[in-house]
Motif scaffolding. Structure first.
Motif, PDB file in Angstrom:
ATOM      1  N   LEU A  52       0.753  -1.495   0.096  1.00 45.76           N
ATOM      2  CA  LEU A  52      -0.123   0.154   0.509  1.00 45.76           C
ATOM      3  C   LEU A  52       0.171   0.847  -0.179  1.00 45.76           C
ATOM      4  CD1 LEU A  52      -2.507  -0.812   2.836  1.00 45.76           C
ATOM      5  CD2 LEU A  52      -2.571  -1.224   0.056  1.00 45.76           C
ATOM      6  N   SER A  53       0.766   1.937  -0.981  1.00 38.49           N
ATOM      7  CA  SER A  53       1.222   3.471  -0.419  1.00 38.49           C
ATOM      8  C   SER A  53       0.255   4.214   0.199  1.00 38.49           C
ATOM      9  CB  SER A  53       1.122   4.664  -2.501  1.00 38.49           C
ATOM     10  OG  SER A  53       1.827   5.266  -2.129  1.00 38.49           O
ATOM     11  N   THR A  54       1.002   4.792   1.303  1.00 45.27           N
ATOM     12  CA  THR A  54       0.229   6.056   2.271  1.00 45.27           C
ATOM     13  C   THR A  54       0.589   7.503   1.751  1.00 45.27           C
ATOM     14  OG1 THR A  54       0.838   5.236   4.167  1.00 45.27           O
ATOM     15  CG2 THR A  54      -0.897   3.730   3.392  1.00 45.27           C
ATOM     16  N   PRO A  55       0.226   8.224   2.632  1.00 48.42           N
ATOM     17  CA  PRO A  55       1.095   9.816   2.890  1.00 48.42           C
ATOM     18  C   PRO A  55       2.040   9.520   4.106  1.00 48.42           C
ATOM     19  CG  PRO A  55      -1.287   9.995   3.128  1.00 48.42           C
ATOM     20  CD  PRO A  55      -1.502   8.558   2.934  1.00 48.42           C
ATOM     21  N   ARG A  70     -16.316  -0.009   9.028  1.00 52.05           N
ATOM     22  CA  ARG A  70     -17.117   0.678   9.550  1.00 52.05           C
ATOM     23  C   ARG A  70     -16.705   1.603   7.680  1.00 52.05           C
ATOM     24  NH1 ARG A  70     -20.612   2.094  14.213  1.00 52.05           N
ATOM     25  NH2 ARG A  70     -21.019  -0.732  14.402  1.00 52.05           N
ATOM     26  N   VAL A  71     -17.617   1.237   6.875  1.00 57.34           N
ATOM     27  CA  VAL A  71     -17.979   2.493   6.087  1.00 57.34           C
ATOM     28  C   VAL A  71     -19.372   3.829   6.877  1.00 57.34           C
ATOM     29  CG1 VAL A  71     -18.003   3.029   3.776  1.00 57.34           C
ATOM     30  CG2 VAL A  71     -16.724   1.110   4.119  1.00 57.34           C
ATOM     31  N   ILE A  72     -17.866   4.794   6.535  1.00 54.56           N
ATOM     32  CA  ILE A  72     -19.225   5.874   6.786  1.00 54.56           C
ATOM     33  C   ILE A  72     -19.192   6.883   5.930  1.00 54.56           C
ATOM     34  CG2 ILE A  72     -19.061   5.795  10.003  1.00 54.56           C
ATOM     35  CD1 ILE A  72     -17.644   8.529   8.571  1.00 54.56           C
ATOM     36  N   ALA A  73     -20.794   7.616   5.485  1.00 52.23           N
ATOM     37  CA  ALA A  73     -21.327   8.464   4.565  1.00 52.23           C
ATOM     38  C   ALA A  73     -21.069  10.109   5.213  1.00 52.23           C
ATOM     39  CB  ALA A  73     -22.386   8.363   4.112  1.00 52.23           C
ATOM     40  N   SER A  74     -20.191  10.712   4.438  1.00 50.05           N
ATOM     41  CA  SER A  74     -19.798  11.972   5.614  1.00 50.05           C
ATOM     42  C   SER A  74     -20.016  13.470   4.470  1.00 50.05           C
ATOM     43  CB  SER A  74     -18.708  11.668   5.971  1.00 50.05           C
ATOM     44  OG  SER A  74     -18.403  13.112   7.153  1.00 50.05           O
ATOM     45  N   LYS A  75     -20.514  14.284   4.691  1.00 51.00           N
ATOM     46  CA  LYS A  75     -20.211  15.714   3.899  1.00 51.00           C
ATOM     47  C   LYS A  75     -19.784  17.009   4.604  1.00 51.00           C
ATOM     48  CE  LYS A  75     -22.263  18.561   1.102  1.00 51.00           C
ATOM     49  NZ  LYS A  75     -23.728  18.818   0.093  1.00 51.00           N
ATOM     50  N   HIS A  76     -19.068  17.917   4.138  1.00 52.63           N
ATOM     51  CA  HIS A  76     -18.419  18.931   4.833  1.00 52.63           C
ATOM     52  C   HIS A  76     -17.273  19.403   3.462  1.00 52.63           C
ATOM     53  CE1 HIS A  76     -14.804  17.330   5.711  1.00 52.63           C
ATOM     54  NE2 HIS A  76     -14.855  16.157   6.246  1.00 52.63           N
ATOM     55  N   TYR A  77     -17.321  20.613   4.374  1.00 54.76           N
ATOM     56  CA  TYR A  77     -16.026  20.668   3.581  1.00 54.76           C
ATOM     57  C   TYR A  77     -14.456  20.750   4.093  1.00 54.76           C
ATOM     58  CZ  TYR A  77     -20.089  22.061   0.516  1.00 54.76           C
ATOM     59  OH  TYR A  77     -21.255  21.589  -0.472  1.00 54.76           O
ATOM     60  N   TYR A  78     -13.542  21.948   3.477  1.00 49.32           N
ATOM     61  CA  TYR A  78     -12.447  21.841   4.206  1.00 49.32           C
ATOM     62  C   TYR A  78     -12.449  22.053   5.481  1.00 49.32           C
ATOM     63  CZ  TYR A  78      -7.490  23.207   3.913  1.00 49.32           C
ATOM     64  OH  TYR A  78      -6.182  23.301   4.824  1.00 49.32           O
ATOM     65  N   LEU A  96      -8.895   4.429   7.036  1.00 48.98           N
ATOM     66  CA  LEU A  96      -7.826   4.168   6.771  1.00 48.98           C
ATOM     67  C   LEU A  96      -8.503   4.803   4.722  1.00 48.98           C
ATOM     68  CD1 LEU A  96      -9.110   0.348   7.086  1.00 48.98           C
ATOM     69  CD2 LEU A  96      -7.484   1.453   8.170  1.00 48.98           C
ATOM     70  N   ASP A  97      -9.460   4.413   4.622  1.00 45.40           N
ATOM     71  CA  ASP A  97      -9.127   6.138   3.187  1.00 45.40           C
ATOM     72  C   ASP A  97     -10.339   6.641   3.492  1.00 45.40           C
ATOM     73  OD1 ASP A  97     -11.600   4.232   3.082  1.00 45.40           O
ATOM     74  OD2 ASP A  97     -11.188   2.796   2.327  1.00 45.40           O
ATOM     75  N   VAL A  98     -10.115   7.371   2.168  1.00 44.27           N
ATOM     76  CA  VAL A  98     -11.542   8.442   1.444  1.00 44.27           C
ATOM     77  C   VAL A  98     -11.890   7.486   0.615  1.00 44.27           C
ATOM     78  CG1 VAL A  98     -10.025  10.427   0.810  1.00 44.27           C
ATOM     79  CG2 VAL A  98     -12.108  10.395   1.802  1.00 44.27           C
ATOM     80  N   ILE A  99     -12.747   8.261   0.189  1.00 50.67           N
ATOM     81  CA  ILE A  99     -13.707   7.503  -1.372  1.00 50.67           C
ATOM     82  C   ILE A  99     -14.496   8.071  -1.678  1.00 50.67           C
ATOM     83  CG2 ILE A  99     -14.668   5.576  -2.514  1.00 50.67           C
ATOM     84  CD1 ILE A  99     -14.519   3.665  -0.192  1.00 50.67           C
ATOM     85  N   VAL A 100     -14.339   8.782  -2.582  1.00 51.78           N
ATOM     86  CA  VAL A 100     -15.467   9.580  -3.886  1.00 51.78           C
ATOM     87  C   VAL A 100     -15.972   8.607  -5.390  1.00 51.78           C
ATOM     88  CG1 VAL A 100     -14.569  11.233  -2.194  1.00 51.78           C
ATOM     89  CG2 VAL A 100     -14.059  11.339  -4.919  1.00 51.78           C
ATOM     90  N   MET A 113      -4.953   5.962   6.006  1.00 50.30           N
ATOM     91  CA  MET A 113      -3.951   5.309   7.318  1.00 50.30           C
ATOM     92  C   MET A 113      -3.100   6.654   7.911  1.00 50.30           C
ATOM     93  SD  MET A 113      -4.278   2.415   6.144  1.00 50.30           S
ATOM     94  CE  MET A 113      -4.240   1.016   5.659  1.00 50.30           C
ATOM     95  N   LEU A 114      -4.515   6.693   9.116  1.00 52.96           N
ATOM     96  CA  LEU A 114      -4.627   7.676  10.230  1.00 52.96           C
ATOM     97  C   LEU A 114      -5.074   7.596  11.202  1.00 52.96           C
ATOM     98  CD1 LEU A 114      -5.369  11.196   8.451  1.00 52.96           C
ATOM     99  CD2 LEU A 114      -3.502  10.279   8.413  1.00 52.96           C
ATOM    100  N   SER A 115      -4.068   7.356  12.478  1.00 49.91           N
ATOM    101  CA  SER A 115      -4.544   6.924  13.813  1.00 49.91           C
ATOM    102  C   SER A 115      -4.497   7.676  14.590  1.00 49.91           C
ATOM    103  CB  SER A 115      -3.883   5.253  13.437  1.00 49.91           C
ATOM    104  OG  SER A 115      -2.296   5.113  14.158  1.00 49.91           O
TER     105      SER A 115
END
Length: 170
Positions: A52-55, A70-78, A96-100, A113-115
């Motif tokens: 995996l390539s992570t930041p 668990r996958v959550i659906a979210s909405k917000h701006y920067y 683990l990730d962000v998906i759009v 991969m932010l913990s």
């Protein structure tokens, strides 16, 4: 060291390193350019190695069977990104990730991969420096996160706080 030996050495380093390792660090160890490491990683992936390539750098994809996701659906701006991510890590989760869902490209996924707050801070620094922009900027702030935690209770607590702060899409 020939190409075959270098790739084997990269495999060994990835297997024996507990956390992510930067491509520049691997390049320095192997006395090659970062681009050579990028090519080596591509070949290793083609051979079936789950890298995996992570930041934070390269890491082997090792499934942790004791962890729940668990996958959550979210909405917000920067302006609320850091708050959202800190809620997750402060409550014991790992982002683990962000998906759009892009109208032309379909699903786009970025590994995070932010913990910890430190990981979130480093991620936000990259955004603030203009080195990157949020994937959710392509979808008017709508995105998914896969969150990992040790227990259902932890995932429930994270979800409850995100909902209370107005992040979740109902």
């Amino acid at each position: 060291m020939n190409t075959f030996e270098r790739r084997n050495k990269i495999k060994e380093i990835l297997k024996n390193t507990k956390g992510p390792i930067k491509g520049t660090s691997l390049a320095s160890m192997m006395d090659v350019t970062r681009q050579v490491i990028v090519q080596d990683i591509a070949i290793l992936r083609a051979e079936g190695l789950k890298v995996l390539s992570t930041p934070q750098g390269y890491v082997l994809d090792v499934l942790e069977k004791s962890k729940l996701k668990r996958v959550i659906a979210s909405k917000h701006y920067y302006d609320r990104t850091e708050e959202e991510l800190n809620i997750i890590v402060d409550n014991g989760g790992k982002v683990l990730d962000v998906i759009v869902e892009h109208p032309y490209y379909g699903e786009l996924k970025g590994l995070l991969m932010l913990s910890s707050r430190y990981d979130v801070e480093k991620f936000m620094e990259c955004l603030k420096d203009g080195k990157a922009s949020l994937l959710s900027s392509l979808t008017e702030g709508i995105h998914l996160h896969t969150i990992e935690a040790d227990s259902k209770e932890t995932l429930d607590r994270i979800e409850k706080e995100l909902k209370a702060k107005g992040f979740l899409i109902e």
